[in-house]
Structure formats: structure tokens, C-alpha cells
Design a protein around this motif. Structure first.
Motif, mmCIF file in Angstrom:
data_model
loop_
_atom_site.group_PDB
_atom_site.id
_atom_site.type_symbol
_atom_site.label_atom_id
_atom_site.label_comp_id
_atom_site.label_asym_id
_atom_site.label_seq_id
_atom_site.Cartn_x
_atom_site.Cartn_y
_atom_site.Cartn_z
ATOM 1 N N SER A 44 54.878 28.331 30.001
ATOM 2 C CA SER A 44 55.933 27.712 29.208
ATOM 3 C C SER A 44 55.336 26.604 28.368
ATOM 4 O O SER A 44 54.428 25.894 28.813
ATOM 5 C CB SER A 44 57.012 27.114 30.118
ATOM 6 N N TRP A 46 56.096 23.150 25.897
ATOM 7 C CA TRP A 46 57.101 22.155 25.516
ATOM 8 C C TRP A 46 57.462 22.371 24.059
ATOM 9 O O TRP A 46 56.740 23.022 23.301
ATOM 10 C CB TRP A 46 56.584 20.728 25.737
ATOM 11 N N ARG A 47 58.599 21.815 23.680
ATOM 12 C CA ARG A 47 59.157 22.124 22.363
ATOM 13 C C ARG A 47 58.185 21.881 21.215
ATOM 14 O O ARG A 47 58.137 22.633 20.259
ATOM 15 C CB ARG A 47 60.415 21.289 22.131
ATOM 16 N N ARG A 86 60.086 30.025 24.272
ATOM 17 C CA ARG A 86 58.898 29.213 24.578
ATOM 18 C C ARG A 86 58.230 29.650 25.879
ATOM 19 O O ARG A 86 57.552 28.869 26.519
ATOM 20 C CB ARG A 86 59.285 27.726 24.656
ATOM 21 N N ARG A 87 58.477 30.872 26.261
ATOM 22 C CA ARG A 87 57.909 31.312 27.546
ATOM 23 C C ARG A 87 57.250 32.685 27.409
ATOM 24 O O ARG A 87 57.835 33.603 26.845
ATOM 25 C CB ARG A 87 58.998 31.353 28.612
ATOM 26 N N GLU A 107 48.739 19.710 30.759
ATOM 27 C CA GLU A 107 50.088 19.432 31.254
ATOM 28 C C GLU A 107 50.975 18.816 30.184
ATOM 29 O O GLU A 107 52.199 18.890 30.254
ATOM 30 C CB GLU A 107 50.018 18.498 32.472
ATOM 31 N N GLU A 108 50.375 18.174 29.198
ATOM 32 C CA GLU A 108 51.142 17.572 28.110
ATOM 33 C C GLU A 108 51.608 18.611 27.099
ATOM 34 O O GLU A 108 52.362 18.311 26.171
ATOM 35 C CB GLU A 108 50.295 16.506 27.384
ATOM 36 N N GLY A 110 52.216 22.200 28.193
ATOM 37 C CA GLY A 110 53.011 23.267 28.793
ATOM 38 C C GLY A 110 52.726 23.392 30.270
ATOM 39 O O GLY A 110 52.039 22.568 30.864
ATOM 40 N N ALA A 111 53.306 24.438 30.856
ATOM 41 C CA ALA A 111 53.178 24.631 32.300
ATOM 42 C C ALA A 111 52.852 26.083 32.604
ATOM 43 O O ALA A 111 53.220 26.982 31.851
ATOM 44 C CB ALA A 111 54.475 24.237 32.991
ATOM 45 N N GLN B 678 57.787 21.823 36.929
ATOM 46 C CA GLN B 678 56.545 21.282 36.386
ATOM 47 C C GLN B 678 56.807 20.502 35.107
ATOM 48 O O GLN B 678 57.733 20.810 34.371
ATOM 49 C CB GLN B 678 55.584 22.429 36.045
ATOM 50 N N GLY B 679 55.941 19.543 34.848
ATOM 51 C CA GLY B 679 56.000 18.827 33.581
ATOM 52 C C GLY B 679 55.828 17.337 33.762
ATOM 53 O O GLY B 679 56.098 16.796 34.838
ATOM 54 N N PRO B 680 55.408 16.680 32.710
ATOM 55 C CA PRO B 680 55.184 15.239 32.791
ATOM 56 C C PRO B 680 56.456 14.467 33.143
ATOM 57 O O PRO B 680 56.382 13.377 33.692
ATOM 58 C CB PRO B 680 54.704 14.868 31.375
ATOM 59 N N HIS B 726 52.486 16.158 38.475
ATOM 60 C CA HIS B 726 53.576 16.689 37.643
ATOM 61 C C HIS B 726 54.079 18.033 38.132
ATOM 62 O O HIS B 726 54.612 18.817 37.344
ATOM 63 C CB HIS B 726 53.100 16.826 36.182
ATOM 64 N N HIS B 727 53.898 18.305 39.361
ATOM 65 C CA HIS B 727 54.237 19.632 39.867
ATOM 66 C C HIS B 727 54.965 19.493 41.209
ATOM 67 O O HIS B 727 54.417 18.960 42.168
ATOM 68 C CB HIS B 727 52.963 20.473 40.044
ATOM 69 N N LEU B 748 68.418 21.366 31.190
ATOM 70 C CA LEU B 748 67.201 21.189 30.396
ATOM 71 C C LEU B 748 67.363 21.727 28.977
ATOM 72 O O LEU B 748 66.768 21.213 28.042
ATOM 73 C CB LEU B 748 66.021 21.880 31.083
ATOM 74 N N SER B 753 67.036 18.124 26.459
ATOM 75 C CA SER B 753 65.991 18.919 25.807
ATOM 76 C C SER B 753 64.773 18.079 25.475
ATOM 77 O O SER B 753 63.714 18.604 25.131
ATOM 78 C CB SER B 753 66.550 19.578 24.552
ATOM 79 N N LYS B 756 60.101 16.956 29.104
ATOM 80 C CA LYS B 756 59.058 17.990 29.202
ATOM 81 C C LYS B 756 59.015 18.476 30.638
ATOM 82 O O LYS B 756 58.219 18.006 31.457
ATOM 83 C CB LYS B 756 57.714 17.423 28.762
ATOM 84 N N VAL B 757 59.907 19.374 30.930
ATOM 85 C CA VAL B 757 60.025 19.916 32.291
ATOM 86 C C VAL B 757 60.338 21.403 32.187
ATOM 87 O O VAL B 757 61.113 21.810 31.322
ATOM 88 C CB VAL B 757 61.162 19.226 33.078
ATOM 89 N N GLU B 758 59.757 22.174 33.037
ATOM 90 C CA GLU B 758 60.073 23.588 33.093
ATOM 91 C C GLU B 758 60.435 23.955 34.529
ATOM 92 O O GLU B 758 59.741 23.542 35.468
ATOM 93 C CB GLU B 758 58.868 24.425 32.631
ATOM 94 N N VAL B 759 61.515 24.690 34.679
ATOM 95 C CA VAL B 759 61.866 25.184 36.011
ATOM 96 C C VAL B 759 61.719 26.700 36.009
ATOM 97 O O VAL B 759 62.123 27.372 35.064
ATOM 98 C CB VAL B 759 63.306 24.778 36.417
#
Lengths: 208, 1002
Positions: A44, A46-47, A86-87, A107-108, A110-111, B678-680, B726-727, B748, B753, B756-759
Motif C-alpha cells: 500500500s 500513502w496518498r 493505492r494497493r 515506511e514513509e 507505504g506499507a 502499519q504506518g507512521p 510503526h507496525h 481512514l 485521509s 499515513k496508516v494502512e489496515v
């Protein structure tokens, strides 16, 4: 976290081991078999970093980045499905996909989520494959709409599936289903084929 | 009962050389291949086919298709019994058995026909007015007898032996109806290159053209169109298939009858297929249905729609009467009269209009028909079939028959009161009909629903040429709307021009009243539900002046024919009563299905164990192999208990719960919802969704968290572990997993929005076992692992990643049972191997296999909240968790949780319950009340969960009790209103076992 040196990991077990271990002929010339997944991750972005992350994925695996949520892109080893704007769902023929990508994506930006054992992949191939899937899938599987190399995310009998028309064979689909649903999906598939082939009309519908 | 055969040679489209045997009411009869049951009955001289719904009046065959109101029969026997089937829609097959319904002891002598004598007392609303007292439950008593007296066929309770399947279909253009307009539309759309599906409910294409004499120009034209369509690669023809419902976005419900026209073999067959068809454009070429005219005795056997009589003659080679009267107000019935006269019947045509159409009239008279213009049929007479009619001069102004009239003997009366376009599919979808004064019926409005077009007589075009031209135009238009077109220079496709007699305008005639302007007795509007003109008048007098109210009060337009012959007439009569025009009266809503659909077809093979998919954990087979009994918990199948020989569920779970507190047990918790976060901004995200704080949770530590809904009620709970900066690895309840995942994604994507997080759902990725009990550490330490399970290395709420028995695992030290415990996670493909490894090591440690029944009992002892307490109506404080709520940060639900009603001290609070008498059994769901008081209403609260507690030595309960915490130490009554028992119980804290949590930290 406490991390120690890793030992060789045994082979994972199939969710379908209790019902099938090889290819099964569902109807004349129409076969189904599990196609084991070596590794699968969700990437994923980030925007503000989607283009960059997708580009990184492309470069890492030497593939074109999927342009939409319909056409896959891939190589011999890796197939990337853009399952959301975005995935990416990336399926690999070799393990250790996760570590490769974790190393590439900051990490800044995406994941990367480990999903290698979350799904079962079935290869349905032969005449009638699309017709059989149309017993459950509310999407148009005609080749003109879903050509080889494209995919659809939908639902069959209340189970979420990703249906990928593969180019390797004339009429063949890879179906990704969540592992916990694999037995029920297998049951749906075999039952639907059984019913469809009970009468000449049913068999003819599959053969169309 | 039966007359001589009325089958003619040399007529029709049936196969005269193929006799087909069938039985009707046990009597053996013979039809021909291609017959319907109705045509075969007529051919065998059968006129009395059924008894009516309410008055048990004798009824015969009235129509020729899906509009048949009368001739309902039960087909076949045993598990394949099919009640309430229209004889007009059943295609004959060798061995078919049919019987009349709603009659006793026989069709000819029906004891309940006495209802007809009392019909003036049994008018609309009779049951509602009469059987509502003296008590509220009286209806239950009466209903049994009323159902016996009035009704239809009886469904079988045996399992349906046949298969049904459901299919999704897609096309550019769907054409509904295979008549002249539909065939033309399909041909032109296909010529343009569109993917076309043509749906026809009959076996043969041709529609109304098949009612014309066989072997003519029409047949040649049909053959040509059909040949083209069958040849085309882009056309699918679905015959014996009905479009029964029209839904949103161009989707339709279709049922295809694959086997209903052949004798069902012993083995199961694929009987019907339900299509969900999605079409980009839909052309309704559904034709029009003839409507009758209402007068006294209009329901007798031998009264029939004129088009049906013509169809029986020209399609099925059956002359339904020898002395025929045709009563009409329009030109179309002249064809019926001419054809029947040419076939040998003595025909009198009665036209309500003062002047007959000249060409049609001349042709009819040439065929031997006697034409009486300006007259009407005022009354039909006969006992079990029509024997005569009264014909009188008709006063067009008043709609009355002038005295004295003249009685004419006849054995068939054909009616034509005009035609109603079949637009149910359009109107199901919200289309608004428009009343056409010239046609005296409803037609499509100037603008119709997106994606639809209407062609042919459904569009109010009644001549064959108009139908064909309209169909061709609509077919091309639909194809063009999908991006296709005819190649340049394409020729016009040949049309079909038939002389079908539409010359002059019809005269609206709905009802023929007597000379005084009064409605006659036994004048039925809805034949299937025995609704007469006097019922409509009564409803109007009683204030049911809206069309929708009229429908519900009288039941007009309901039942299997959906009032296809009745609805427009009823609206016209209602308009007359209200002194308004028909458009002012309005229209009732049309709903699917257009024609009856077997429930089996809707279900497909989603029956029995296939009714819904099940989810299985990776260790399912291991549990089965090791003797587990399973239970369905929501969508998951879970190991319930592991019985020893002779044990039932009760004995097994109590043993398992007791033993665990002495040794070590393992339970499969793979069903827990798991979410990869995950995400900052993950910590901030968790701070917002959980009531407690997460920023300071160290890496390698887990924390219990509770989420609220926006309204302040508890939403879900679970444990989240910080795997790295971040996880996070979140677990949620099995039942709440889907809802939590959806909600987090919603937040989210729409609210936050910027985070910066993804589930990602990880439920299927991870198998999990919960290992707990005092010997847990001994057991786990004996398995080859690089994880140190000691208290120092892995303290309570600590987490570690590593391997066990060579398998990658995450170990989190948490417990649901209250004992020393760990949850061990491994990727799902290794779940079974992990279970095996633990089981193999367990033999030296008295390892216990634990099912979820014992697991649940242990949580009751421990006093953890679970799904039965997190009901969506409980707050943090109700559950005794108020101290968890952080005041240093904002979280969802924080504001609304402060509402007065949510902080009241008398809210139902989470407590424990222990029976005063240790032998007494507290039952789940019991109501709690004050001691020595009969509970009122919902009482003070209720028991949310119960179990036998080996620790306490009795059953114990958890409950939600009004002001519960203040009542600890007191007693309440536990009232089971099902078994009518009252058990006094001590109110305690919910924590029956190790309230300080020392065991878990051991």
C-alpha cells in the motif's frame, strides 16, 4: 521484539488437503486444481507516494506498473494486481517476496503486509470454465470483456474472490479465495459442476 | 362432465401424429405433442376444471397463457407436487398427472360450494369484520377453519428432489418477448452487431402470430427470423424462459424451465435455471393481454377470452365451442369469429359499438358469422358451464343493456374488451403509465426509464406491420445506444404486412349493467380471488377510495395471475364510483414476480448445508481426526468439545474446564479477527479508535483495548501488539472482525485521509492457538523453540517472534482463561503442524484439548466481557471498564458517551450471579428481578451467560443488572419465563476466579 536466527521452514499445508491433492475433472475437459502460492503481499502506498511506490515495485520486479484495477502486469515470477487505487496484491512464484519489498519501500512511503498464506489459488481450465464461474460470479467473464491477463474482484456465493483470466491456456482462470473459505468454495465449485452436468441442457450450457 | 372431442384435423401447430397420455382427476386422457394441459383438456371436452377461491364456483379455462385466472391445478404427486399451476402454461408430457384443487369430495360435487349461496355475507372484508373477537387470540382459532374453507392447492412438505441452478448473464440488448416486435428487434440489434439475448416464455417463437392460421405468410416470416437468429453468433435465445422481475441498473430476474415439459425421471434433474441478466439496453416486446367485459355470470366455464379461443383453434387445433357468441367492443375479435365460423362453429358476434368495422365485418359475415352491432351480452347463464346468454341492445351512454333482450343458446362465449399492453417489467422498475383514451388502457409514457424501450403492441401498436416496424426501429436504436450500428448500405429488413383487421376505434366498455344502471349479481372482476363488482362498490362505500387501499381490502389483483385480466377494469369501475377519470384514480404498484417462480429456482443449490459458505480454521482436519465435535459459531465451524467415551457436551465441557486449571490446555483461536496496522501514524490512529492510549506502548508489548462507536456504546475489544515502531498487530473478536475492519477502512478513507496508516485483514493469514493452564510454560519450553517463555523474558502482555518446531511464530502472553497463557500465531499453512507439535509435546504434560464450550465457561469464571455483553447497548462503565478510558486524548465515542442517559447510575451493569442453592441452575437469558417480586416488563436486567463452574461448585452467571455494582452482596431472583422457574441468586463481582490476576502473571 525478540528475534533469533531462523531455521528452515517446512512446506505449508494445503487448505484443501482433505478433499483434493491433484487436478479434478469437474466436467468433460474442465479441470480444477490448486495452484500453490509461494508468497503473496499487499503493498500500500500513502496518498502522496503512490507513483513512487508503484515505480519502485516495477523496478524491483522488472514489471510494468498496473495502470488500472483490471489488467494485471507481471513477469514469469511475479504477478501484480492493482486491487485498489493505492494497493497492489503481488503474487510470487518464489518465497521471500516480503523481505525484498520491505527493503525497497520506506515506511514513509507505504506499507507491505505479509499475506502469503491468506489465500488459496485454484486453476480452473478447459471448456466451460467461464460458464461454470458464471453460476456464481456476477461479473461478465466473456473474453471480450475480461481478456487474458485481466482480473475481476467479485463475490461467489457470498465469498470474496479475485478471478484472473490467465493467458497460459485457452480458457483458464486463477481464482483467489480466502483460505478459510477454500473448502466451501471447493464445495460450491464441485456442486455447481455436478448440477450443471446432470442434464443435456446443463452440459450444453457449460459447453457453449 | 366431458363432451365429445373438439379436436379438429388439419389445424394448428401441434403434432397430430404423436398422442400423449395424461390423467386429470385420475381419469386417463390423451392429448397431442405440443398441447398445453389446457388445450388437451379442452380437446377432451373438459369444461369444468377448477373451483374458485372463495365461493367454490365452477370455473373453466378462460385464457391461453400467464393471464389465466381460473384453471389452477396441482401437478404430480409426492415430492414433485406442484400446486396452483395454470393449466394454460403447462406443456403436456407423457405421464403428466393433474388434479383440481380446493374442492371436496369432488370437482363436480363440491360441498363447499355452499359458500356461493351465502356470498352476500362473504363480501370483501368479511373475515376481518367477523373473526376478530372476542379475544385477541380468536383469529388463531378461526384461521384453521377458514383456511380449510377457502384457498388454493397445498404445497408438499417433502424435500424437492430436483436441482436448480443460478446463472449470471450479460448482454448488450435483451429483448423480452418473441412475437413480431421482439423478433424484429432482436434481428436488427443482432445485425448491428450487438450481443443479444431474446427471451420468450413459450417454447416457440412467434408470439401472437402463432394464433393465426398455420401455414401462412406469418409462419414463413417467423421461420426466416428464427433461422437468422439461430445462425447468429451474437444471439442467445432463451425459450421457456420468463423475465419475472426488473431491478436496478438493468438487471432482471429470469427463470428458465428446462425440464417442466418432460416427465420427471426417478433421478434428480436440473429442473429450472434462474438467470440474473444484466443488459445495457432492454426492449420490452411483451405484447398485450386481452381484457374481458364484466356482466352477470361472466365466470362460468365456457366463458373465454376471444384471443384464447382463436389461439386454441389455430395453435392447438381445438374448437372450444360449436355454438359460439363473441362479445366485443373492438375490431380484434372479428378474427376470432371468422376463424371459428370457418372451422365449423355457428358464430354470433355481438359488438357493443353501433357501427361495425366494414372490412372485418364483411369478412366475418362471408365466413358465416352473424354480426349484431350496438348490442351487448347482458347475462350468461348455466350451472357448471355456460348454456345461454342474454343479448340486449346496448346503451353506450350509460353502459346499460336495454330490456327485454333475447336469450340465445350457446356453449362458448368469447370476450374482448380491448387490450392492455404488458408493461409490468417497466412499471416494476418505477415507470409511470399514461392512460391512452383512444386505446382505453395504460401505455408507456413519453419518457420511460433509462435503458428501456418498448416495442410493438406493448407500445400500443396493435397491427402486425406496426409491431414489426416498431420492433425493427427499437432494435436498431438499442444497438446504437450500445455503440453498434448497421453497416453502411444495409438493406431494410423485410417487414411483415398482414391484414389483421384494425380499422376502427374501440368503445370503452368495462361493465354491462342492467337497464336500471345497476350492476348484476355474480359479475366478477377478479376471477381468481372471487372479487365482484359489488365488492368494489362495498370497498368504495366503506372508504377504500384509493386504488392501493382497494387492492388490499378486496385482494383484487393479487395471487398467481396478479390480476392480469382484472386490474384496468377495476380502476375503471373505481373511477366510476369516485366520479373521476381513470388517470385521476391512479395506478397500483407492480412488483415482481410477473409470473410465479418456484422458490427452488430462487434458492438454486444454496440449500441444506450449502445455504451459506462456512469458514474453517487451518486445524479443522486435526480437530476432526482427534474426535472433536463441531459447532457453528456465526460463519465459522469451530471445535466445540472433545468427548471422552460416554460423555455428552455437559460432562465434557465441565471436565475440560476443571482439568485446565490443573494442567495445560490448547484451544484453536484462529477465528479471531486479525488486522495488520502499519504506518507512521499508526499509534495516533489507535489512540483515536481505542478508548485507551497507545503512544507509549513499547515495541514487543501487547495491550488490551476497547473501541466505542460514535454514539458512545462499546463496539469491540481485543488485544493489539506493537511489532515495531510503526507496525501493530490488532486482534478483534471473531464476531466483530468484519464490522471493525470495515469501520477502520471507512475512517481512514473518509475521516482521516491525512493519516499515513494502512489496515489489512490478516485473519486468514494467521492460525492461532491459545495455550493456557499452570503447566503451560513447561509444555512450551519442551518444544524446540528460540523463544524464551520465562516470566523474565516474556512477561505478561509481552510478545516475541521466533520459531517453534521449525515453524515461524508470534507468541503473545495473554490469556482468556485467567491462567498462565500464551497465544501462538503462525502463518495459516503451518497451523496444523503447530497443533501437531504442541499435541506431540503435550503427552508428557497432561495436555488437554479444549473446545470452545469449555473456553467460554472459563471466561465466565474469569469474568471477561464477550459478545453477549458487548451488545451495542452497553457503555464502558456498564461493563466495569470505565477506568480504561483515557482523558488525555480524544477517541471515537468520547463525547456522546457523556450523555446523561449513558452515565446514569441505574444503568444495567456487569455483575456475577451465584445461586443461593448450589444445586440450582441459572439459565442464560433469564430475567433478573427484586427478591420476592414478580418481574415486570424487562425486569432489572438479564443473564448474559452461564456455565457450571468447577471452581465455585455450582452454575454461575454473568448478567447486566440495573445499578448492579451497588447491589453486590444482595440477592436477586433469576426468573426463567420459559420453564417458569425462579432461582434466588447472590449478586457478586463478575470475577469468580483469581480476581487479582495473579495466575496470569505467574
Amino acid at each position: 521484539m525478540t528475534r533469533r536466527e531462523k531455521k528452515p521452514v517446512p512446506d505449508p499445508r494445503s487448505a484443501l488437503a482433505s478433499v483434493t491433492t491433484g487436478a479434478i475433472e469437474l466436467a468433460a475437459g474442465l479441470t480444477c486444481k490448486e495452484s500453490p502460492i509461494a508468497d503473496l503481499v499487499m503493498v500500500s502506498a500513502w496518498r502522496d507516494a503512490a507513483a513512487k511506490v508503484f515505480d519502485l515495485v516495477g523496478k524491483t520486479f522488472n514489471i510494468d506498473v498496473p495502470e488500472d484495477c483490471k489488467a494485471e502486469s507481471g513477469s514469469d515470477q511475479v504477478t501484480a494486481f492493482r486491487v485498489a487505487p493505492r494497493r497492489l496484491m503481488i503474487v510470487s512464484g518464489t518465497p521471500e517476496l516480503l523481505s525484498t519489498l520491505r527493503g525497497a519501500i520506506a515506511e514513509e512511503e507505504g506499507a507491505v503486509s505479509q499475506q502469503g498464506r491468506s489465500r488459496v489459488r485454484l486453476r480452473l481450465s478447459g471448456p466451460g470454465a467461464a460458464a461454470l464461474l458464471s453460476r456464481g460470479a456476477p461479473v461478465d467473464l466473456d473474453e471480450s470483456v475480461l481478456p487474458a491477463g485481466s482480473f475481476a474482484q467479485t463475490c461467489i456465493h457470498h465469498m470474496g474472490v479475485l478471478i484472473h483470466r490467465v493467458a497460459a491456456e485457452k480458457e483458464a482462470f486463477d481464482i483467489y479465495v480466502l483460505r478459510s473459505f477454500a473448502l466451501s468454495f471447493w464445495q460450491w465449485l464441485s456442486e455447481s459442476a455436478h448440477i450443471a452436468t446432470q442434464t443435456p441442457q446443463g452440459a450444453a450450457a457449460l459447453a457453449e | 362432465m366431458a363432451d365429445a372431442s373438439t379436436r379438429l384435423g388439419g389445424y394448428g401447430r401441434i403434432d397430430h401424429g404423436k398422442p400423449v397420455s395424461f390423467t386429470f382427476n385420475g381419469r386417463k386422457m390423451t392429448g397431442r405433442a405440443g398441447d398445453t394441459l389446457a388445450s388437451a383438456l379442452l380437446a377432451n371436452g373438459i369444461r369444468l376444471v377448477a373451483r374458485s377461491f372463495k365461493y367454490h364456483r365452477p370455473r373453466g379455462i378462460y385464457a391461453m397463457g400467464v393471464d389465466e385466472p381460473n384453471a389452477l391445478v396441482t401437478l404430480n404427486t409426492g415430492a414433485r407436487t406442484e400446486p396452483n399451476t395454470q393449466a394454460t402454461t403447462v406443456y403436456l408430457y407423457e405421464g403428466l398427472s393433474a388434479r383440481s384443487q380446493n374442492c371436496w369430495p369432488s370437482l363436480g360435487f363440491d360441498a363447499m360450494s355452499i359458500n356461493d349461496k351465502f356470498s352476500r355475507f362473504l363480501a370483501a372484508g368479511f373475515y376481518y369484520k367477523t373473526f376478530m373477537g372476542p379475544t385477541r387470540k380468536s383469529w388463531m382459532f378461526y384461521e384453521h377453519f377458514i383456511r380449510k374453507a377457502a384457498g388454493m392447492g397445498e404445497a408438499t412438505t417433502l424435500d424437492d428432489p430436483d436441482f436448480y441452478e443460478k446463472v449470471h448473464g450479460f448482454c448488450d440488448v435483451m429483448v423480452v418477448g418473441g412475437g413480431p416486435a421482439g423478433l424484429s428487434a432482436a434481428v436488427n440489434a443482432a445485425r448491428a452487431g450487438a450481443c443479444v439475448v431474446l427471451v420468450e416464455q413459450s417454447p416457440d417463437l412467434g408470439g401472437g402470430l402463432l394464433n393465426m392460421p398455420a401455414g401462412g405468410k406469418a409462419d414463413r416470416w417467423i421461420a426466416k427470423q428464427v433461422a437468422f437468429l439461430r445462425e447468429a453468433q451474437n444471439v442467445r435465445i432463451l425459450n421457456r424462459c420468463s423475465v419475472f422481475g426488473s431491478y436496478d441498473h438493468g438487471s432482471f430476474g429470469l427463470v428458465e424451465r428446462l425440464q417442466d415439459h418432460v416427465f420427471p425421471p426417478q433421478k434428480a434433474v436440473l429442473r429450472q435455471r434462474m438467470w440474473t441478466m444484466r443488459a445495457r439496453r432492454t426492449i420490452l416486446a411483451t405484447g398485450a393481454l386481452e381484457r374481458p367485459i364484466v356482466f352477470g355470470g361472466n365466470d362460468l366455464p365456457g366463458v373465454m377470452l376471444a384471443s384464447a379461443a382463436r389461439g386454441y383453434l389455430n395453435h392447438f387445433s381445438v374448437l372450444a365451442g360449436r355454438k359460439v357468441v363473441v362479445f366485443t367492443n373492438n375490431d380484434s375479435a372479428y378474427l376470432t369469429a371468422s376463424d371459428m365460423a370457418q372451422a365449423g362453429a355457428a358464430v354470433t358476434l355481438v359488438d357493443a359499438r353501433p357501427i361495425s368495422p366494414s372490412v372485418a365485418c364483411a369478412r366475418a359475415e362471408k365466413s358465416g358469422v352473424t354480426v349484431r352491432s350496438g348490442h351487448a351480452v347482458a347475462q350468461a347463464s348455466g350451472r357448471k358451464r355456460i348454456t345461454s346468454v342474454k343479448i340486449a341492445q346496448f346503451d353506450c351512454e350509460n353502459g346499460t343493456a336495454r330490456d327485454p333482450g333475447k336469450v340465445m343458446q350457446c356453449d362458448l362465449l368469447c370476450l374482448s374488451g380491448g387490450w392492455n399492453p404488458t408493461l409490468h417489467l417497466l412499471w416494476q422498475h418505477g415507470g409511470k403509465p399514461v392512460f391512452d383514451d383512444a386505446l382505453a388502457t395504460f401505455v408507456p409514457g413519453a419518457t420511460i426509464e433509462d435503458g428501456f424501450s418498448v416495442a410493438g403492441s406493448a407500445n400500443g401498436r396493435y397491427s402486425t406491420l406496426d409491431c414489426v416496424l416498431d420492433g425493427q426501429a427499437k432494435g436498431l436504436e438499442a444497438a446504437q445506444a450500445c455503440g453498434f450500428d448497421l453497416p453502411d448500405g444495409s438493406d431494410d429488413y423485410p417487414a411483415l404486412d398482414l391484414t389483421d383487421g384494425w380499422e376502427t376505434q374501440l368503445l370503452p366498455v368495462w361493465e354491462v349493467c342492467d337497464s336500471a344502471g345497476k350492476s348484476q349479481k355474480k359479475a366478477f372482476v377478479d376471477l381468481q380471488h372471487d372479487v365482484s363488482v359489488s365488492d368494489l362498490a362495498l370497498a368504495h362505500r366503506e372508504g377504500y377510495v384509493s386504488a392501493e387501499h382497494l387492492k388490499r381490502y378486496t385482494t383484487l389483483g393479487m395471487a398467481s395471475d396478479q390480476g392480469k385480466t382484472a386490474n384496468v377494469i377495476a380502476l375503471a369501475l373505481l373511477a366510476k364510483h369516485r366520479g373521476q377519470t381513470i388517470p385521476e384514480v391512479g395506478f397500483t404498484t407492480f412488483r415482481p414476480p410477473f409470473t410465479p417462480v418456484a422458490v427452488g429456482a430462487l434458492a438454486g443449490h444454496e440449500t441444506g448445508p450449502n445455504i451459506e459458505p462456512r469458514r474453517h480454521t487451518p486445524m479443522r482436519q486435526w480437530h476432526l481426526d482427534n474426535g472433536a465435535k463441531f459447532i457453528e459459531t456465526g460463519i465459522w465451524d469451530r471445535a466445540w468439545y472433545y468427548p471422552k467415551p460416554g460423555e455428552d457436551i455437559e460432562a465434557a465441557y465441565i471436565r475440560e474446564a476443571r482439568e485446565l486449571r490443573k494442567s495445560v490446555g490448547v484451544v484453536d483461536v484462529s477465528t479471531l479477527g486479525k488486522i495488520d496496522v502499519q504506518g507512521p501514524d499508526a499509534a495516533e490512529f489507535l489512540n483515536r479508535v481505542y478508548v485507551n492510549g497507545w503512544s507509549k506502548l513499547p515495541v514487543g508489548k501487547a495491550r488490551y483495548g476497547v473501541m466505542l462507536r460514535e454514539d458512545g456504546m462499546v463496539f469491540d475489544d481485543g488485544t493489539t501488539t506493537r511489532l515495531s515502531e510503526h507496525h501493530y498487530f490488532m486482534t478483534v473478536t471473531t464476531a466483530g472482525a468484519g464490522a471493525v475492519m470495515s469501520y477502520l477502512e471507512f475512517l481512514l478513507q473518509t475521516c482521516w485521509s491525512d493519516l499515513k496508516v494502512e489496515v489489512t485483514s490478516a485473519t486468514d493469514q494467521w492460525a492461532a492457538v491459545a495455550v493456557s493452564g499452570p503447566k503451560t510454560r513447561d509444555l512450551l519450553s519442551s518444544i524446540d523453540s528460540d523463544i524464551d517463555f520465562s516470566n523474565e523474558a516474556l512477561p505478561f502482555m509481552g510478545a516475541a517472534e521466533g520459531t517453534m518446531a521449525g515453524l515461524p511464530v508470534r507468541a503473545i502472553r495473554i490469556t482468556f482463561t485467567g491462567e498462565l497463557g500464551y497465544e501462538i500465531y503462525t502463518p495459516a499453512g503451518f497451523g496444523e503442524a503447530l497443533q501437531e507439535a504442541i499435541a506431540a509435546a503435550g503427552s508428557a504434560h497432561d495436555l488437554l484439548m479444549l473446545g470452545i464450550e469449555a473456553f467460554g465457561a472459563l471466561r465466565v469464571e474469569k469474568g471477561h466481557v464477550a459478545g453477549s455483553e458487548i451488545t451495542g447497548r452497553t457503555t464502558l462503565d456498564d461493563l466495569g471498564l470505565a477506568r480504561m478510558g483515557s482523558t488525555n486524548k480524544h477517541h471515537i465515542g468520547q463525547v456522546l458517551a457523556r450523555r446523561e442517559a449513558l452515565t446514569s447510575s441505574d444503568r444495567q451493569q456487569f455483575v456475577g450471579l451465584r445461586p443461593v442453592d448450589p444445586k440450582a441452575v441459572i439459565k442464560g437469558g433469564s430475567i433478573l428481578s427484586e427478591p420476592d417480586e414478580t418481574p415486570k416488563g424487562h425486569g432489572l436486567g438479564y443473564v448474559t451467560a452461564m456455565a457450571f463452574s468447577p471452581v465455585v461448585g455450582s452454575t454461575i452467571g454473568l448478567g447486566l443488572l440495573s445499578g448492579g455494582r451497588a447491589r453486590i452482596g444482595s440477592t436477586v431472583n433469576v426468573v426463567d419465563t420459559v420453564d417458569d422457574t425462579i432461582i434466588p441468586a447472590h449478586v457478586t463481582t463478575p470475577h469468580f476466579y483469581d480476581p487479582e490476576g495473579e495466575k496470569a502473571r505467574a
